[in-house]
Write an enzyme that holds these catalytic residues in place. Structure first.
Site, PDB file in Angstrom:
ATOM      1  N   CYS A 136     -16.166   3.379  -0.242  1.00 12.21           N
ATOM      2  CA  CYS A 136     -15.071   2.508   0.206  1.00 12.21           C
ATOM      3  C   CYS A 136     -14.650   2.780   1.643  1.00 12.21           C
ATOM      4  O   CYS A 136     -13.936   1.971   2.235  1.00 12.21           O
ATOM      5  CB  CYS A 136     -13.877   2.627  -0.733  1.00 12.21           C
ATOM      6  SG  CYS A 136     -13.159   4.280  -0.835  1.00 12.21           S
TER       7      CYS A 136
ATOM      8  N   ASP B 205     -16.449   8.728  -2.997  1.00 10.79           N
ATOM      9  CA  ASP B 205     -15.289   8.594  -2.108  1.00 10.79           C
ATOM     10  C   ASP B 205     -15.081   9.949  -1.445  1.00 10.79           C
ATOM     11  O   ASP B 205     -15.698  10.949  -1.824  1.00 10.79           O
ATOM     12  CB  ASP B 205     -14.056   8.191  -2.931  1.00 10.79           C
ATOM     13  CG  ASP B 205     -12.907   7.665  -2.063  1.00 10.79           C
ATOM     14  OD1 ASP B 205     -13.053   7.622  -0.827  1.00 10.79           O
ATOM     15  OD2 ASP B 205     -11.863   7.312  -2.630  1.00 10.79           O
TER      16      ASP B 205
ATOM     17  N   GLN C 142     -10.359  -3.022  -3.635  1.00 11.77           N
ATOM     18  CA  GLN C 142     -11.624  -2.436  -3.204  1.00 11.77           C
ATOM     19  C   GLN C 142     -12.695  -2.608  -4.256  1.00 11.77           C
ATOM     20  O   GLN C 142     -13.838  -2.979  -3.956  1.00 11.77           O
ATOM     21  CB  GLN C 142     -11.438  -0.954  -2.890  1.00 11.77           C
ATOM     22  CG  GLN C 142     -12.714  -0.256  -2.426  1.00 11.77           C
ATOM     23  CD  GLN C 142     -13.242  -0.796  -1.110  1.00 11.77           C
ATOM     24  OE1 GLN C 142     -12.562  -0.746  -0.097  1.00 11.77           O
ATOM     25  NE2 GLN C 142     -14.458  -1.337  -1.128  1.00 11.77           N
TER      26      GLN C 142
ATOM     27  N   ARG D 176     -14.215  -7.114   1.627  1.00  9.21           N
ATOM     28  CA  ARG D 176     -12.775  -7.023   1.395  1.00  9.21           C
ATOM     29  C   ARG D 176     -12.091  -8.280   1.931  1.00  9.21           C
ATOM     30  O   ARG D 176     -11.172  -8.829   1.303  1.00  9.21           O
ATOM     31  CB  ARG D 176     -12.191  -5.784   2.083  1.00  9.21           C
ATOM     32  CG  ARG D 176     -12.503  -4.451   1.441  1.00  9.21           C
ATOM     33  CD  ARG D 176     -11.727  -4.218   0.158  1.00  9.21           C
ATOM     34  NE  ARG D 176     -10.283  -4.243   0.345  1.00  9.21           N
ATOM     35  CZ  ARG D 176      -9.544  -3.208   0.748  1.00  9.21           C
ATOM     36  NH1 ARG D 176     -10.132  -2.050   1.023  1.00  9.21           N
ATOM     37  NH2 ARG D 176      -8.235  -3.315   0.859  1.00  9.21           N
TER      38      ARG D 176
ATOM     39  N   HIS E  26      -6.971   1.155  -7.108  1.00  6.29           N
ATOM     40  CA  HIS E  26      -7.375   0.463  -5.869  1.00  6.29           C
ATOM     41  C   HIS E  26      -8.166  -0.789  -6.249  1.00  6.29           C
ATOM     42  O   HIS E  26      -9.357  -0.903  -5.992  1.00  6.29           O
ATOM     43  CB  HIS E  26      -8.218   1.392  -5.004  1.00  6.29           C
ATOM     44  CG  HIS E  26      -8.313   0.990  -3.568  1.00  6.29           C
ATOM     45  ND1 HIS E  26      -7.724  -0.157  -3.065  1.00  6.29           N
ATOM     46  CD2 HIS E  26      -8.933   1.589  -2.514  1.00  6.29           C
ATOM     47  CE1 HIS E  26      -7.988  -0.250  -1.771  1.00  6.29           C
ATOM     48  NE2 HIS E  26      -8.701   0.787  -1.412  1.00  6.29           N
TER      49      HIS E  26
ATOM     50  N   ARG F  36       0.878  -1.178   0.000  1.00  6.75           N
ATOM     51  CA  ARG F  36       0.000   0.000   0.000  1.00  6.75           C
ATOM     52  C   ARG F  36       0.912   1.223   0.000  1.00  6.75           C
ATOM     53  O   ARG F  36       1.563   1.515   1.008  1.00  6.75           O
ATOM     54  CB  ARG F  36      -0.915  -0.021   1.228  1.00  6.75           C
ATOM     55  CG  ARG F  36      -1.955   1.101   1.280  1.00  6.75           C
ATOM     56  CD  ARG F  36      -2.827   0.893   2.508  1.00  6.75           C
ATOM     57  NE  ARG F  36      -3.751   1.979   2.752  1.00  6.75           N
ATOM     58  CZ  ARG F  36      -5.022   2.019   2.335  1.00  6.75           C
ATOM     59  NH1 ARG F  36      -5.496   1.023   1.624  1.00  6.75           N
ATOM     60  NH2 ARG F  36      -5.797   3.041   2.632  1.00  6.75           N
TER      61      ARG F  36
END
Length: 305
Positions: A259, A219, A134, A287, A131, A104
Site C-alpha cells: 500500500c 506493509d 486501500q 486509489r 483501511h 483519516r
C-alpha cells in the site's frame, strides 16, 4: 436516499462492490481518454486528517475536483477538533455544510461516533483498525490484472494491522482465502474478526504462507502511531521480508502489492517491489479511480450507465 457510510469493508454487500468496481472501470476509462465527467458539480467533500498522508489526500482531493466538485482539507491540529471539540459536535456542524466527509484518524471508535452524528455519508480514509479504501483499490487492481479474485489465495506477510483486517473482510465478501503469517506477538486480534470468518489460515512460517499464492502483499513493519516500537519490531520481524525466495513459492503469475510507502530492505526487497510481478504503482493510482466511484455512489446512489 438513506445515508450510507463506508467505515469498514464489510459495510458494503458484494452487489454494491460490484457496482462500484464497474463504475471505477468506467470512470478510469474516461480519465485515460481525457473525457470531462462532472457528476458531482457543486458538491463538496470535507477531508479531515488526524494522521499524515500522501496518497489518501491526493487521491480524494484530485478525485473530487475531477468529478466537478470541491474538496476542503482540514487538519485536526488547525481546527477546533484539535482543541477538544467533541467529535459529535463537529459531525453535526460539518455535515450541514458539505455533501460527504472523509476522515483519516486513529481509533475506529472516533469515525463511528462521527458517522452516527453526520447528516451526510462518511468514508474511512484510514484508522488503526481498518483501511477499506486501500483494499478496495487492491481488489480492483487484481481484477484488472488477473480477472476474478474469487477462489484465489492472498498471502499476507507482516503484522496484524488495519490492512490485514480489511483484507479479511474482503475475503468474506469476494470469496477468496488469505494465508496469514505474523511474527509472534503481532497476531490477529479475534475481536476484530467476524466469528464466522473462515476465509483465512495462519502460518507460523512466512514462506509457507506464500505457497501457491496468487497475490503476495505486505506493509511497513511500523505503522503510524507505533514509531516508538520500531527497534523492537525490526528484531521481531526478522525473516518476514518478502523477497525473491518467498515470491518463488507463490504461483508463477502471482502479483506483489504494497500500500506504500515502502522500506526496501525491511518488509520487501528491492528486486521484488521493483520487479516484474509488482503492481504497486497501478495499485497506488487505482486509489484515485475507485474512490471517485465511491464518492459518486455515496452521494448520488446508483446511476444509469
Amino acid at each position: 436516499m438513506a445515508i450510507k457510510h463506508f467505515l469498514q469493508f464489510s459495510d458494503f454487500t458484494l452487489d454494491e462492490f460490484e457496482y462500484v468496481i464497474e463504475r471505477a472501470h468506467v470512470i478510469k476509462r474516461k480519465f485515460k481518454n481525457y473525457e470531462p465527467y462532472h457528476p458531482l458539480e457543486d458538491r463538496t467533500l470535507v477531508m479531515v486528517f488526524e494522521k499524515s498522508s500522501t496518497r489518501t489526500r491526493l487521491s480524494f482531493e484530485a478525485g473530487m475536483h475531477q468529478l466537478g466538485g470541491a474538496a476542503i482539507y482540514l487538519n485536526t491540529r488547525d481546527s477546533q477538533l484539535g482543541r477538544g471539540e467533541p467529535v459529535e459536535d463537529a459531525a453535526q456542524v460539518m455535515s450541514r455544510m458539505c455533501d460527504i466527509i472523509m476522515i483519516r484518524t486513529f481509533g475506529q471508535d472516533i469515525i463511528e461516533r462521527f458517522a452516527a452524528n453526520s447528516r451526510v455519508p462518511v468514508i474511512n480514509g484510514l484508522t488503526n483498525e481498518h483501511h477499506p479504501c486501500q483494499v478496495l483499490a487492491d481488489v480492483f487492481t487484481y481484477l484488472e490484472q488477473r480477472g476474478s479474485i474469487a477462489g484465489k489465495t492472498v498471502a499476507w506477510i507482516g503484522d496484524a494491522n488495519n490492512m490485514l483486517y480489511s483484507w479479511l473482510q474482503a475475503a468474506k465478501v469476494f470469496g477468496f482465502h488469505v494465508n496469514v503469517s505474523t511474527p509472534a506477538g503481532y497476531d490477529i486480534d479475534s475481536a476484530l474478526v467476524a466469528a464466522d470468518n473462515d476465509c483465512y489460515t495462519v502460518f507460523p512460517n512466512p514462506s509457507d504462507a506464500c505457497q501457491d499464492a496468487d497475490l503476495v502483499t505486505t506493509d511497513v513493519w511500523t505503522s503510524m502511531g507505533f514509531e516508538e516500537e520500531n527497534a523492537e519490531r525490526l528484531k521481531a520481524f526478522d525473516g518476514w521480508i518478502v523477497d525473491s525466495d518467498k515470491m518463488k513459492r507463490a504461483r508463477p503469475d502471482a502479483l506483489f502489492m504494497h500500500c506504500l510507502p515502502a522500506h526496501r530492505g525491511e518488509e520487501v526487497s528491492a528486486d521484488v517491489i521493483d520487479g516484474p510481478q509488482s503492481v504497486v504503482w497501478d495499485e497506488a493510482e487505482n486509489r484515485l479511480h475507485v474512490q471517485k466511484a465511491l464518492l459518486e455512489f455515496l452521494v448520488l446512489g446508483r446511476i444509469a450507465a
